[in-house]
Structures are given as C-alpha cells and as structure tokens.
Design a protein around this motif. Structure first.
Motif, short mmCIF file in Angstrom:
data_model
loop_
_atom_site.label_atom_id
_atom_site.label_comp_id
_atom_site.label_asym_id
_atom_site.label_seq_id
_atom_site.Cartn_x
_atom_site.Cartn_y
_atom_site.Cartn_z
N GLY A 106 44.87 34.57 42.81
CA GLY A 106 45.55 34.56 44.10
C GLY A 106 44.94 33.57 45.07
N ALA A 107 45.61 33.42 46.22
CA ALA A 107 45.19 32.44 47.22
C ALA A 107 43.82 32.75 47.78
CB ALA A 107 46.23 32.38 48.34
N ASP A 108 43.46 34.03 47.85
CA ASP A 108 42.17 34.41 48.40
C ASP A 108 41.20 34.90 47.33
OD1 ASP A 108 42.94 33.81 50.99
OD2 ASP A 108 43.77 35.80 51.35
N GLY A 109 41.42 34.49 46.08
CA GLY A 109 40.56 34.93 44.99
C GLY A 109 39.12 34.52 45.15
N TYR A 110 38.89 33.43 45.90
CA TYR A 110 37.53 32.94 46.09
C TYR A 110 36.66 33.95 46.85
CZ TYR A 110 39.11 31.76 50.82
OH TYR A 110 39.61 31.82 52.09
N ARG A 111 37.28 34.82 47.63
CA ARG A 111 36.49 35.79 48.41
C ARG A 111 35.69 36.71 47.49
NH1 ARG A 111 38.96 37.19 54.03
NH2 ARG A 111 40.32 35.40 54.41
N ALA A 112 36.31 37.12 46.37
CA ALA A 112 35.59 37.98 45.41
C ALA A 112 34.40 37.23 44.83
CB ALA A 112 36.53 38.43 44.31
N ASN A 113 34.56 35.93 44.58
CA ASN A 113 33.46 35.14 44.05
C ASN A 113 32.33 35.05 45.07
OD1 ASN A 113 36.13 34.13 42.80
ND2 ASN A 113 34.60 33.35 41.38
N VAL A 114 32.68 34.89 46.34
CA VAL A 114 31.66 34.82 47.38
C VAL A 114 30.92 36.14 47.49
CG1 VAL A 114 31.26 34.59 49.87
CG2 VAL A 114 32.80 32.99 48.69
N ARG A 115 31.67 37.25 47.47
CA ARG A 115 31.02 38.57 47.55
C ARG A 115 30.06 38.77 46.38
NH1 ARG A 115 36.18 40.16 49.78
NH2 ARG A 115 37.03 40.56 47.70
N SER A 116 30.47 38.33 45.19
CA SER A 116 29.59 38.47 44.02
C SER A 116 28.34 37.62 44.18
CB SER A 116 30.34 38.05 42.75
OG SER A 116 31.41 38.92 42.47
N ALA A 117 28.49 36.41 44.70
CA ALA A 117 27.34 35.54 44.90
C ALA A 117 26.37 36.12 45.92
CB ALA A 117 27.80 34.15 45.34
N ILE A 118 26.90 36.64 47.02
CA ILE A 118 26.04 37.26 48.04
C ILE A 118 25.32 38.47 47.46
CG2 ILE A 118 26.02 38.51 50.23
CD1 ILE A 118 26.42 35.54 50.64
N LYS A 119 26.02 39.26 46.65
CA LYS A 119 25.39 40.42 46.02
C LYS A 119 24.25 39.99 45.12
CE LYS A 119 26.43 44.45 43.11
NZ LYS A 119 27.50 45.19 42.38
N ARG A 120 24.44 38.91 44.35
CA ARG A 120 23.36 38.42 43.48
C ARG A 120 22.16 37.96 44.30
NH1 ARG A 120 27.70 35.81 40.93
NH2 ARG A 120 27.03 33.79 41.75
N ILE A 121 22.43 37.26 45.40
CA ILE A 121 21.34 36.79 46.26
C ILE A 121 20.56 37.97 46.82
CG2 ILE A 121 20.83 35.63 48.45
CD1 ILE A 121 23.30 33.81 47.83
N ARG A 122 21.27 38.94 47.35
CA ARG A 122 20.60 40.12 47.91
C ARG A 122 19.74 40.82 46.85
NH1 ARG A 122 25.97 42.35 51.01
NH2 ARG A 122 25.48 41.66 53.13
N ASN A 123 20.31 41.00 45.66
CA ASN A 123 19.59 41.71 44.60
C ASN A 123 18.35 40.94 44.16
OD1 ASN A 123 21.40 43.82 44.61
ND2 ASN A 123 22.61 43.05 42.90
N LYS A 124 18.44 39.62 44.08
CA LYS A 124 17.28 38.83 43.65
C LYS A 124 16.14 38.95 44.67
CE LYS A 124 19.57 35.45 40.68
NZ LYS A 124 19.85 34.02 40.41
N ILE A 125 16.48 38.91 45.96
CA ILE A 125 15.44 39.02 46.97
C ILE A 125 14.91 40.45 47.03
CG2 ILE A 125 14.88 38.75 49.42
CD1 ILE A 125 17.00 36.57 49.58
N ARG A 126 15.79 41.43 46.85
CA ARG A 126 15.36 42.84 46.89
C ARG A 126 14.47 43.21 45.70
NH1 ARG A 126 21.21 45.18 48.99
NH2 ARG A 126 20.84 44.76 51.22
N ASP A 127 14.52 42.41 44.64
CA ASP A 127 13.60 42.65 43.52
C ASP A 127 12.15 42.48 43.99
OD1 ASP A 127 15.53 43.22 41.67
OD2 ASP A 127 15.63 41.20 40.84
N PHE A 128 11.95 41.64 45.03
CA PHE A 128 10.61 41.41 45.56
C PHE A 128 10.38 42.19 46.86
CE2 PHE A 128 11.79 37.67 43.10
CZ PHE A 128 10.70 37.53 42.27
#
Length: 251
Positions: free
Chosen positions: A208-230
C-alpha cells in the motif's frame, strides 16, 4: 553462488574513471556477469571494481553490489558476512528473483536495496546514485568529528553509534536513522523522511501507499532493542502516532 571469506580476490577489471566517480564494488563469481556489469556501470560513469569472491579485508568503495541468481537463505547469509566485513558501506542486492518474504528479510539484515536485474542498467545506475547520495559516502572526508547527544556518541567517519561508550551494533541503515533523529533532537521527524534515510529518497517497499510506515516502525524497534541490550532503561525515542519519531533532548 558460493563465496567464502578469505578466498583470493579475483579482479575482473577496474574501470578508468574520474577521481570523483562513484566507486562500486561488484561481487559476482560468474565471468560473463562480471564483464557485463562492469561494462554497463562504467558506461554510466561509475568507477567499477569486480571481484569473484568475498574480500578478506575491508574494501574501499562507496557502494557494494552483490549479484545473486535469487534472494534466498544462502544469499542472505552471504549478505550478513559482507555486512560484518564492510559494516559502513551500503550493500545492494542485484538479483534475478526475489520473493517478497526474502526481500523483506534481506532489507532487515542490512541490504539497503534489492533490485531486480530485469529492471535494466539505467534503473540500477539511478538507484545506486540515490543510495550513495542518501548515505553521504562521497562526502565522507567532510563528515566531521564525533557527535554527542547525551549518552549517545556518533562517529560519522565510520558510521558507528555508541550508547554509554558501547558500540550497539547498528546496521548502516539503522545508524542513518539515529543520526537523523539526533541531528533533529527535540523535533519530530516524519515517517517518510526516516524511511528515505533508511534506504534513499523515493524508495518504495511494503504494502500500500503507506507500507513504508511498518518498515520504519520495525527499524525503530530494532534500534531500541539493540540499545536496550546494553541499557534496559533506554527510552530516548518518542513516537507521534501517524506522524513520526523524535529523539528526546538530553536532560
């Protein structure tokens, strides 16, 4: 395609281009395809170096093109090996076939783009230029020194991010997102602007036209999780529903 790290690097050719030409390293173990890609990209003004195996040492390039017959678990594993060796160089997968699930997995694992070979050399050249422009590889000598934002330390010269002096292992795309947010500390950045930084301006993926939003949310989640590991208490990235994300001002 079976390439092993540490194998001899076989140079098919190195194109003669101006010093300011975009430097492309093509990894391809087929002689015919190496010559084809070198010729097509050189005609588009790139400085092309092709190798038949995974280099055993960091390479000097603005963008890496990994050519594979189709995107599958094997090619994604190879992508991971290259990503670890050349962590700050954007990698593009050039393929003849890519199922949506494997394409999404490749993007999650560090590829900045997946391009179908059938799109032709003009599309490949345009998208490679977009990748390099967005990631700022040609501006690296002018990228400046370390950047601090509270407990965050960014190293633009090597595209690394540290939290409390610990490298948190971000991919290049994730680093680019953090740098964008930290450069606009206290201000919300739109989903589209973040997605452009994750890949390049105008890149399209998702449903869909706004499909990129899900990709951004996934990327932010990965960033948060990587930093929260430390640091499990990490909570510096705020969301404005339907608009974008913000890096909090240091207190």
């Amino acid at each position: 395609m079976t390439l092993e790290a540490g194998a001899p690097v076989l140079l098919a050719s190195v194109s003669e281009e101006p010093d300011d030409a975009i430097r492309v390293l093509v990894i391809e173990d087929g002689v015919i395809d190496r010559e084809f890609l070198t010729d097509k990209l050189s005609r588009q003004g790139f400085a092309v170096q092709t190798v038949a195996s995974l280099p055993a040492a960091p390479c000097d390039a603005d963008v890496i093109v990994l050519h594979c017959g189709r995107v599958n678990n094997s090619s994604i594993e190879l992508l991971g090996k290259i990503r670890r060796l050349a962590f700050d160089i954007p990698i593009v997968l050039l393929t003849g076939e890519a199922a949506p699930a494997h394409e999404c997995l490749a993007l999650d694992k560090g590829a900045i783009d997946v391009i179908l070979k059938s799109r032709g050399p003009d599309v490949l050249a345009t998208r490679l230029k977009g990748v390099v422009k967005t990631t700022g590889r040609t501006d690296r000598p002018r990228s400046g020194g370390p950047m601090k934002c509270g407990k965050l330390l960014l190293r633009p010269d090597i595209s690394r991010a540290c939290w409390k002096d610990v490298d948190v292992g971000l991919t290049l795309g994730e680093y680019n997102i953090v740098r964008l947010l930290a450069s606009n500390v206290g201000r919300y950045v739109t989903y589209r602007a973040i997605y452009d930084r994750l890949h390049y301006e105008g890149f399209i993926a998702g449903s869909g036209a706004d499909g990129y939003r899900a990709n951004v949310r996934s990327a932010i989640k990965r960033i948060r999780n990587k930093i929260r590991d430390f640091d499990p208490s990490f909570d510096e990235i705020e969301n404005y529903a339907g608009f974008g994300y913000c890096w909090k001002k240091p207190t």
